[in-house]
Write an enzyme that holds these catalytic residues in place. Sequence first.
Site, PDB file in Angstrom:
ATOM      1  N   SER A 114      23.539 -23.803   8.321  1.00  0.00           N
ATOM      2  CA  SER A 114      22.481 -23.519   9.285  1.00  0.00           C
ATOM      3  C   SER A 114      22.874 -24.033  10.671  1.00  0.00           C
ATOM      4  O   SER A 114      23.856 -23.578  11.244  1.00  0.00           O
ATOM      5  CB  SER A 114      21.159 -24.135   8.780  1.00  0.00           C
TER       6      SER A 114
ATOM      7  N   HIS B 128      16.689 -20.928   1.642  1.00  0.00           N
ATOM      8  CA  HIS B 128      17.485 -21.491   2.727  1.00  0.00           C
ATOM      9  C   HIS B 128      18.299 -22.716   2.302  1.00  0.00           C
ATOM     10  O   HIS B 128      19.449 -22.879   2.712  1.00  0.00           O
ATOM     11  CB  HIS B 128      16.594 -21.845   3.915  1.00  0.00           C
TER      12      HIS B 128
END
Length: 253
Positions: free
Chosen positions: A89, A225
């Site tokens: 990320s 995620h």
Amino acid sequence: MDKVINCFKKRPDAVARLICFPWAGGGSIHYARWGTVLSSVEVFAVKLPGRESRAKEPFFQNMQQIVDEVIGVLLPVLKEKPFALFGHSFGAFTSFAVADALKKLHNLEPVHIFLSGASAPYSEIRVKAPKRSELSDDDFLKWLISIGGTPPELLANSEVMKLFLPALKADLHVVENYRCNKPDNPTLSCPVTCFDGKDDIPHDLQAWKDITSGDFTTRMLDGSHFYLKDSGNEKHILDYITNHLETLEMDYF
């Protein structure tokens, strides 16, 4: 170096080093413990200001500050043996920014870049993404809950969240204001592998191919995620990294 790098296990005979960059708001512990698992790779986990042992330091305001500090600390040791980069990320952006600067300024290149859970910085999906760091704390928490990965007991503890939210918002501010044009020609020549969770919001992984003239691979794993926190997925990632870095021994000797 100890101020910026967390290394649980020194491995002077390691085939390569793996430099790991935290996700937004994250610390170094998750990656540093990889160093106790990987026997042939020495793991350096980056510690950013405003958290862990650097809690009293002000947060960085832009990507250049991160790049300058990491390269300033690591440049001498990166010349010692092959190194690879891993980032998830926010960490994927910092990994790329550091790799790009190393190549352009020092003609130094990682042997592999492992990127996770992020669109390329110049992709349309990323450029049009809403700026989460500007949300109110209440709306920000709702978004945080929606993406998963943050322990419920942490979210329920208002005192802990007061400490956690500023770091997370500061990192998101950095990445949301990071600008990078699509390269006309690849800057790098090393292999690039992109990991992602199948249930995460769609990321433009293919756009990362533009950063390198080397091999490019994508691997989708079960989860959202924070899929990489799952023990099975983590093992898959570490096995993949180990297999690719251990082959360096054959290439270098």
